[in-house]
Every structure is written in structure tokens, then in C-alpha cells.
Design an enzyme around this catalytic site. Structure first.
Site, PDB file in Angstrom:
ATOM      1  N   SER A 167       0.840  -1.195   0.000  1.00  0.00           N
ATOM      2  CA  SER A 167       0.000   0.000   0.000  1.00  0.00           C
ATOM      3  C   SER A 167       0.880   1.252   0.000  1.00  0.00           C
ATOM      4  O   SER A 167       1.653   1.465  -0.924  1.00  0.00           O
ATOM      5  CB  SER A 167      -0.954  -0.037   1.199  1.00  0.00           C
ATOM      6  OG  SER A 167      -1.965   0.938   1.072  1.00  0.00           O
ATOM      7  N   LYS A 219     -20.013  17.434   3.375  1.00  0.00           N
ATOM      8  CA  LYS A 219     -19.077  17.631   4.476  1.00  0.00           C
ATOM      9  C   LYS A 219     -18.947  16.361   5.295  1.00  0.00           C
ATOM     10  O   LYS A 219     -17.878  16.036   5.796  1.00  0.00           O
ATOM     11  CB  LYS A 219     -19.547  18.794   5.357  1.00  0.00           C
ATOM     12  CG  LYS A 219     -18.623  19.098   6.527  1.00  0.00           C
ATOM     13  CD  LYS A 219     -17.248  19.507   6.046  1.00  0.00           C
ATOM     14  CE  LYS A 219     -16.335  19.845   7.206  1.00  0.00           C
ATOM     15  NZ  LYS A 219     -14.974  20.184   6.761  1.00  0.00           N
TER      16      LYS A 219
END
Length: 339
Positions: A167, A219
Site C-alpha cells: 500500500s 461535508k
């Protein structure tokens, strides 16, 4: 009873005194560390001397007195000859990066890179011994940017992976012009994952309301306590896909020989299989590579060490103890998989 009462009073006074002393010592240490916060120093070790010491210790134990005498005489003669006409050897700067989920080692890496770039030349080399299973995207993005500085400066960068570069770890590794891997190191995991629990139904069952107020439609997409919507899930998934595409593009830029769509599936491979997929260039441990380079170059290990306050040292000790406990049990649970 009177004796026990007096003894308890004595213990209470003693304990109070000890606590007061500890508080004063911590306060003094905190005051002294304020002015030194963020300070540290670059430590440099010449690894050629380390390898030379290993060889000499072995020779001292294995060779006879006559053999050792002859060996030392030949070494002294070679050293004298080299001193008269010292060869121009390239330099190899060795860095270590042991990554956690926050890529905390970036704080040291940035100073180490700044130091070596102040004098490294195109004929030199930087070797990064990298160990990381990845973590936060923005943290590993910053760590990768430090390695890009080396590559942009025209300094050859070799990345050695002995255990894992997955990763975010592979995001860093792919920047190297050459990636070396131990045969059973773990590489890949070019993907993005996010997970979080949601206890909204539990709160609702107990008639507990949780309000989420936002300014901006997205948001908050998914929350732990609020009720998640399908629209929020879709947006969250869209953000993950966008991050994944950026990740793929970054790896493809520095490893154009990869079939990026075939390997950017989130899978991991052991070193031998990773080499077949061009994730690594050669199967070799960092020990082998550095020992080979020591015969023809001057090796310098760089480590930027921060000065830690008393509170940080106490906290670090507690954190390490907790980490050892967790890792021990995780290791025991995972051992059966490899028996």
C-alpha cells in the site's frame, strides 16, 4: 489499632512525598524540554568500518596466529598503498524507514534527505531500507515526496524491502530506480480501503438521538453515530475510487513497465511472485546488497534523532509495552495460518 493507624498515616505521608517529588521532576523536565522541542541531530555511521570490524573479529577467532599475522601484514600493506594513492570511491547514503500507520518516520526522513542532498552527486547512490504495510494516504504521500526529491536531484535511488512494502509502503518503493526484495517479502496492495463502525441502530434502540449539522452537502458522507444514507455511501465510494486512480497513476509514472490495471487490485505478492509481475527488479536482501557495495564504495548510514523529553520517553516506553502485548497475541492468533 493505634500502631496500625500510625503506620497507615506514615505510608500516606510517604506516598504524598513521593508523588510531590515526581510532579516536581516532571515539571522541571517539561520546562527544560520546551526550548529544545523539535531539536535533534544527524547521526552518521560509516558502514565500511562496521563490515571491517565483523571480518576482523571472525579472522581473530578462526585463523591461527601465523595466518592472522600474515593477514594483518597484507592488510596493512594494502592500507598503506591506498593511503598513497587513495582511489576515488562513490558514496552510498543508507537510510531506514520503518513505517507505521501515520508514517511517523517521515519527520526524520525529511531531515536526512535534506542533509544528503547538500553534498550527494550523480555518481553517488541512496539506498533506502524500507519496511511498511502502509497507512494514511496523505502521510505516505508526504513520505513519498521526500524520495521524489532524491530522484529529481538526479541521485540514483535503490529501495530494499526485506519484509514488507505494501500500500503506502509500495507507493514509496516505486520511486526507486531499482527495487530489491527478499524472496518472501510482501509487496503490492495497490488499493484503498476505509472502514468504520456505525452504532446508529443501537442508539435508536435506546432512544438516543445524535445530530449531525453540516454546511456543505458532502461535508459528512458516512458517520459512526448518525444514520448513513445511500447517497452518502455512493459519495464515499466515489472518493475511494478517485484516490485509487491517483494511486495507480502515481505508481505507473515511476514504474511504467507495470501492467497497472492487472496489479492494482489490492492484492499482495511474495517477492518471487512480485518479481514475475515486475513489482521488483531483483531478489536480494539489503544485507547482501550493502555488503557488495561496501567492497567498492564508501557507505554512510544517516539517522536523524530527535531529543525526547521525559514525558515522551515515559510515554514511548508505555506505548512499546502495549504494542508488544498486542503484537504477541496477534502473532499467536496468526501462527496457525503458516503452520
Amino acid at each position: 489499632m493505634e500502631f496500625l493507624s500510625e503506620y497507615a498515616s506514615f505510608l500516606a505521608k510517604t506516598l504524598t512525598l513521593v508523588v510531590a517529588i515526581v510532579v516536581v521532576l516532571v515539571a522541571i523536565a517539561a520546562t527544560r524540554s520546551r526550548g529544545r522541542r523539535g531539536s535533534g541531530q544527524l547521526q552518521v555511521q560509516k558502514l565500511n568500518d562496521f563490515y571491517k570490524d565483523l571480518r576482523e573479529r571472525l579472522e581473530h577467532s578462526v585463523l591461527s596466529k601465523d595466518q592472522l599475522k600474515a593477514t594483518r601484514k597484507a592488510q596493512a600493506k594494502a592500507a598503506k598503498q591506498e593511503k598513497k594513492a587513495p582511489p576515488s570511491k562513490p558514496r552510498v547514503f543508507v537510510l531506514d524507514f520503518d513505517g507505521d500507520i501515520k508514517a511517523s518516520a517521515t519527520d526524520n526522513l525529511r531531515h536526512e534527505v535534506t542533509a544528503l542532498l547538500s553534498m550527494a552527486k550523480a555518481e553517488d547512490e541512496v539506498v533506502l531500507r524500507l519496511e511498511s504495510g502502509g497507512g494514511m494516504v496523505h502521510s505516505y504521500g508526504l513520505a513519498s515526496s521526500q524520495l521524489v526529491r532524491i530522484r529529481d536531484a538526479g541521485i540514483p535511488l535503490t529501495v530494499c524491502v526485506d519484509k514488507v512494502a505494501a500500500s503506502g509502503g509500495y507507493m514509496m518503493a516505486c520511486i526507486g530506480q531499482k527495487i530489491l526484495s527478499a524472496p518472501f517479502a510482501i509487496l503490492g496492495s495497490i488499493g484503498v480501503v476505509a472502514q468504520l463502525p456505525n452504532v446508529h441502530r443501537l442508539l435508536k434502540k435506546h432512544e438516543i438521538d445524535f445530530e449531525v449539522l453540516t454546511a456543505g452537502e458532502y461535508k459528512r458522507t458516512l458517520t459512526v453515530f448518525g444514520e448513513n444514507t445511500e447517497k452518502g455511501r455512493e459519495k464515499f465510494q466515489e472518493d475511494l475510487e478517485t484516490t485509487h486512480e491517483l494511486f495507480k497513476g502515481f505508481v505507473a509514472r515511476y514504474r511504467p513497465q507495470l501492467d497497472i490495471d492487472a496489479i492494482a487490485t489490492g492484492e499482495v505478492w511474495l517477492g518471487m511472485a512480485a518479481q514475475e509481475r515486475l513489482l521488483v527488479d531483483e531478489l536480494k536482501t539489503s544485507d547482501q546488497y550493502l555488503a557488495e557495495r561496501a567492497a567498492e564504495a564508501e557507505l554512510f548510514h544517516l539517522h536523524f534523532a530527535h531529543k525526547k523529553s521525559l514525558q515522551e520517553r515515559v510515554g514511548l516506553a508505555a506505548s512499546m509495552a502495549a504494542d508488544r502485548f498486542v503484537l504477541t497475541w496477534l502473532s499467536r492468533l496468526n501462527q496457525q495460518r503458516f503452520w
